[in-house]
Design a protein around this motif. Structure first.
Motif, PDB file in Angstrom:
ATOM      1  N   THR A   1      10.903  -4.682 -11.648  1.00  0.00           N
ATOM      2  CA  THR A   1      11.142  -4.868 -10.219  1.00  0.00           C
ATOM      3  C   THR A   1      12.632  -4.688  -9.942  1.00  0.00           C
ATOM      4  O   THR A   1      13.450  -4.635 -10.855  1.00  0.00           O
ATOM      5  CB  THR A   1      10.676  -6.262  -9.758  1.00  0.00           C
ATOM      6  N   GLY A   2      12.985  -4.597  -8.672  1.00  0.00           N
ATOM      7  CA  GLY A   2      14.396  -4.417  -8.337  1.00  0.00           C
ATOM      8  C   GLY A   2      14.777  -2.957  -8.209  1.00  0.00           C
ATOM      9  O   GLY A   2      13.958  -2.108  -7.854  1.00  0.00           O
ATOM     10  N   GLU A   3      16.006  -2.647  -8.553  1.00  0.00           N
ATOM     11  CA  GLU A   3      16.550  -1.310  -8.302  1.00  0.00           C
ATOM     12  C   GLU A   3      15.776  -0.208  -9.008  1.00  0.00           C
ATOM     13  O   GLU A   3      15.582   0.871  -8.455  1.00  0.00           O
ATOM     14  CB  GLU A   3      18.017  -1.273  -8.735  1.00  0.00           C
ATOM     15  N   GLN A   4      15.324  -0.459 -10.233  1.00  0.00           N
ATOM     16  CA  GLN A   4      14.585   0.543 -11.000  1.00  0.00           C
ATOM     17  C   GLN A   4      13.085   0.243 -10.990  1.00  0.00           C
ATOM     18  O   GLN A   4      12.402   0.440 -11.987  1.00  0.00           O
ATOM     19  CB  GLN A   4      15.111   0.568 -12.437  1.00  0.00           C
ATOM     20  N   GLU A   5      12.571  -0.191  -9.873  1.00  0.00           N
ATOM     21  CA  GLU A   5      11.207  -0.710  -9.809  1.00  0.00           C
ATOM     22  C   GLU A   5      10.159   0.307 -10.237  1.00  0.00           C
ATOM     23  O   GLU A   5      10.238   1.499  -9.947  1.00  0.00           O
ATOM     24  CB  GLU A   5      10.877  -1.219  -8.407  1.00  0.00           C
ATOM     25  N   THR A   6       9.184  -0.222 -10.953  1.00  0.00           N
ATOM     26  CA  THR A   6       7.959   0.519 -11.257  1.00  0.00           C
ATOM     27  C   THR A   6       6.775  -0.141 -10.549  1.00  0.00           C
ATOM     28  O   THR A   6       5.657   0.345 -10.651  1.00  0.00           O
ATOM     29  CB  THR A   6       7.691   0.540 -12.771  1.00  0.00           C
ATOM     30  N   GLY A   7       7.049  -1.262  -9.861  1.00  0.00           N
ATOM     31  CA  GLY A   7       6.011  -1.975  -9.139  1.00  0.00           C
ATOM     32  C   GLY A   7       6.532  -3.289  -8.608  1.00  0.00           C
ATOM     33  O   GLY A   7       7.738  -3.562  -8.641  1.00  0.00           O
ATOM     34  N   LEU A   8       5.607  -4.122  -8.133  1.00  0.00           N
ATOM     35  CA  LEU A   8       5.957  -5.420  -7.561  1.00  0.00           C
ATOM     36  C   LEU A   8       5.091  -6.507  -8.187  1.00  0.00           C
ATOM     37  O   LEU A   8       3.926  -6.265  -8.522  1.00  0.00           O
ATOM     38  CB  LEU A   8       5.753  -5.416  -6.045  1.00  0.00           C
ATOM     39  N   ILE A   9       5.666  -7.694  -8.357  1.00  0.00           N
ATOM     40  CA  ILE A   9       4.958  -8.858  -8.878  1.00  0.00           C
ATOM     41  C   ILE A   9       4.807  -9.877  -7.758  1.00  0.00           C
ATOM     42  O   ILE A   9       5.771 -10.164  -7.033  1.00  0.00           O
ATOM     43  CB  ILE A   9       5.723  -9.492 -10.055  1.00  0.00           C
ATOM     44  N   VAL A  10       3.603 -10.437  -7.620  1.00  0.00           N
ATOM     45  CA  VAL A  10       3.345 -11.448  -6.597  1.00  0.00           C
ATOM     46  C   VAL A  10       2.711 -12.676  -7.248  1.00  0.00           C
ATOM     47  O   VAL A  10       2.178 -12.611  -8.356  1.00  0.00           O
ATOM     48  CB  VAL A  10       2.426 -10.910  -5.483  1.00  0.00           C
ATOM     49  N   LYS A  11       2.764 -13.779  -6.554  1.00  0.00           N
ATOM     50  CA  LYS A  11       2.167 -15.003  -7.054  1.00  0.00           C
ATOM     51  C   LYS A  11       0.661 -14.838  -7.190  1.00  0.00           C
ATOM     52  O   LYS A  11      -0.009 -14.271  -6.326  1.00  0.00           O
ATOM     53  CB  LYS A  11       2.480 -16.152  -6.105  1.00  0.00           C
ATOM     54  N   ALA A  12       0.116 -15.339  -8.287  1.00  0.00           N
ATOM     55  CA  ALA A  12      -1.328 -15.224  -8.526  1.00  0.00           C
ATOM     56  C   ALA A  12      -2.115 -15.922  -7.428  1.00  0.00           C
ATOM     57  O   ALA A  12      -1.732 -16.993  -6.945  1.00  0.00           O
ATOM     58  CB  ALA A  12      -1.682 -15.828  -9.883  1.00  0.00           C
ATOM     59  N   ALA A  13      -3.214 -15.288  -7.023  1.00  0.00           N
ATOM     60  CA  ALA A  13      -4.155 -15.824  -6.029  1.00  0.00           C
ATOM     61  C   ALA A  13      -3.556 -15.933  -4.632  1.00  0.00           C
ATOM     62  O   ALA A  13      -4.144 -16.577  -3.760  1.00  0.00           O
ATOM     63  CB  ALA A  13      -4.715 -17.178  -6.477  1.00  0.00           C
ATOM     64  N   ASP A  14      -2.415 -15.312  -4.402  1.00  0.00           N
ATOM     65  CA  ASP A  14      -1.788 -15.332  -3.083  1.00  0.00           C
ATOM     66  C   ASP A  14      -2.166 -14.048  -2.342  1.00  0.00           C
ATOM     67  O   ASP A  14      -1.515 -13.014  -2.490  1.00  0.00           O
ATOM     68  CB  ASP A  14      -0.266 -15.446  -3.228  1.00  0.00           C
ATOM     69  N   LEU A  15      -3.234 -14.120  -1.569  1.00  0.00           N
ATOM     70  CA  LEU A  15      -3.751 -12.928  -0.891  1.00  0.00           C
ATOM     71  C   LEU A  15      -2.730 -12.344   0.074  1.00  0.00           C
ATOM     72  O   LEU A  15      -2.557 -11.121   0.142  1.00  0.00           O
ATOM     73  CB  LEU A  15      -5.043 -13.280  -0.149  1.00  0.00           C
ATOM     74  N   SER A  16      -2.037 -13.201   0.799  1.00  0.00           N
ATOM     75  CA  SER A  16      -1.057 -12.713   1.764  1.00  0.00           C
ATOM     76  C   SER A  16       0.059 -11.933   1.076  1.00  0.00           C
ATOM     77  O   SER A  16       0.448 -10.845   1.525  1.00  0.00           O
ATOM     78  CB  SER A  16      -0.476 -13.889   2.545  1.00  0.00           C
ATOM     79  N   ALA A  17       0.569 -12.466  -0.043  1.00  0.00           N
ATOM     80  CA  ALA A  17       1.648 -11.790  -0.760  1.00  0.00           C
ATOM     81  C   ALA A  17       1.164 -10.473  -1.351  1.00  0.00           C
ATOM     82  O   ALA A  17       1.889  -9.462  -1.335  1.00  0.00           O
ATOM     83  CB  ALA A  17       2.189 -12.699  -1.856  1.00  0.00           C
ATOM     84  N   MET A  18      -0.057 -10.465  -1.871  1.00  0.00           N
ATOM     85  CA  MET A  18      -0.590  -9.231  -2.446  1.00  0.00           C
ATOM     86  C   MET A  18      -0.791  -8.166  -1.366  1.00  0.00           C
ATOM     87  O   MET A  18      -0.470  -6.983  -1.569  1.00  0.00           O
ATOM     88  CB  MET A  18      -1.914  -9.515  -3.160  1.00  0.00           C
ATOM     89  N   THR A  19      -1.294  -8.594  -0.224  1.00  0.00           N
ATOM     90  CA  THR A  19      -1.510  -7.654   0.875  1.00  0.00           C
ATOM     91  C   THR A  19      -0.188  -7.059   1.340  1.00  0.00           C
ATOM     92  O   THR A  19      -0.084  -5.851   1.580  1.00  0.00           O
ATOM     93  CB  THR A  19      -2.223  -8.359   2.039  1.00  0.00           C
ATOM     94  N   GLN A  20       0.835  -7.887   1.463  1.00  0.00           N
ATOM     95  CA  GLN A  20       2.145  -7.411   1.902  1.00  0.00           C
ATOM     96  C   GLN A  20       2.761  -6.451   0.889  1.00  0.00           C
ATOM     97  O   GLN A  20       3.329  -5.423   1.257  1.00  0.00           O
ATOM     98  CB  GLN A  20       3.093  -8.591   2.139  1.00  0.00           C
TER      99      GLN A  20
END
Length: 358
Positions: free
Chosen positions: A290-309
């Motif tokens: 994650t960050g400047e050389q991102e290959t993806g994003l990490i979100v809190k487990a079971a957090d539908l809102s964060a995953m959707t965003q």
């Protein structure tokens, strides 16, 4: 199964004492051929493995009183309690010439019995830093790798979609793995029900097996999709042995697991030049940049809102998605080729043979 005829050249035994297919079994299936290609001379022992893997017979256990050619002992590489215990008996009771190595993928405190067994190993491997933190003995982190030739970007992503009978004009977001609550399939479906209606150029696929135990869960997801009027755009495509072809058809991958031991799917996606949104379980935070050389994003487990965003971020930004995908391919090819895993495991073998901890 091709049984070895001469045990004198066998340096490593990889026991598999469970018939049921599991992540441990899959690791053995993928790693042993690579180890042998690198000259490590590994054989398997036990049921539930493909015919193509080299194996020893049960009667060949009698050969273990004698060391292999040029070495003081063989390695017994256990991955479960039921494989550690026989190794201890063979080494300590029967005095066979063995050194014991154990691989742990567990992300919880071990039982007293497991700790007793692990303390008697000559070498211990942890599959991630998080796993390492749960071990009370010295250990070496050797992360799993994948076949970067099998999982690779397509020459033409539209053609890759057509090869999977998907609309080549659509962008595709996927979620691969067994369909069940633990794997977060419902979170993926709910996120897609939220996002897809306003994005007609995107569709979604769920690929994976549904066992009888989780049939009602699967049926409920399909009802939700139908009620949202998205049956033609959120597709359940079942289990596929050629899953690498399906990764090549994707533009974004989501790993929504609520719990995971390690989790190879983000590596398989990134190796296919597909960016990943993943929950912070298993080894996912250690696999994805994650960050400047991102290959993806990490979100809190079971957090539908964060995953959707997080998914929305990639769905709506073609250049960011493509750049993250390209970086993901380089990241996996550099750090997570399965040959790297085999080499790391072999270093632990050598340490154990040279007098590693017991």
């Amino acid at each position: 199964m091709p049984f070895v005829e001469d045990m004198r050249d066998v340096n490593v035994i990889a026991p598999n004492f469970k018939r049921r297919l599991s992540g441990v079994t899959s690791t053995i299936i993928q790693l042993v051929p690579v180890q042998n290609a690198l000259g490590q001379k590994v054989v398997t022992l036990g049921p539930g493995l493909p015919e193509a893997l080299p194996a020893m017979r049960w009667r060949d256990l009698l050969c273990l009183w004698q060391a292999p050619s040029g070495r003081s002992a063989r390695i017994w590489h256990a991955r479960r309690n039921i494989e550690m215990l026989p190794g201890i008996v063979l080494r300590d009771v029967l005095r066979m010439k063995l050194k014991l190595v154990f691989t742990s993928a567990s992300q919880r405190r071990h039982s007293r019995w497991t700790r007793f067994l692990v303390a008697r190993m000559n070498g211990v491997i942890a599959t991630s830093r998080r796993t390492s933190s749960y071990l009370s003995v010295p250990n070496t982190v050797v992360m799993h790798g994948i076949d970067i030739n099998r999982f690779s970007p397509p020459e033409n992503r539209a053609a890759a979609k057509a090869a999977c009978n998907l609309d080549p004009g659509q962008k595709i977001v996927g979620c691969f793995g067994r369909v069940r609550h633990q794997k977060g399939t419902d979170l993926f479906v709910d996120a897609m029900i939220d996002l897809l209606p306003s994005r007609p150029d995107w569709s979604a696929i769920v690929a994976g097996r549904t066992t009888a135990q989780h049939a009602a869960f699967d049926a409920d997801l399909r009802r939700r999709v139908e009620a949202a009027g998205l049956s033609g755009r959120i597709l359940f495509v079942g289990e596929h042995t050629d899953i690498n072809r399906w990764y090549r058809a994707l533009d974004l991958f989501i790993a929504p697991q609520r719990w995971e031991g390690f989790g190879l799917t983000p590596l398989e996606a990134m190796a296919s030049a597909v960016p990943v949104v993943a929950s912070d379980v298993g080894a996912f935070p250690e696999l994805i940049v994650t960050g400047e050389q991102e290959t993806g994003l990490i979100v809190k487990a079971a957090d539908l809102s964060a995953m959707t965003q997080a998914a929305r971020t990639f769905l709506d930004d073609d250049s960011r998605r493509e750049a993250a995908g390209a970086r993901g391919r380089l990241h996996v090819a550099t750090r997570f080729a399965i040959e790297n895993e085999a080499a790391g495991v072999n270093r632990v073998y050598m340490s154990a043979l040279d007098g590693g901890r017991a």
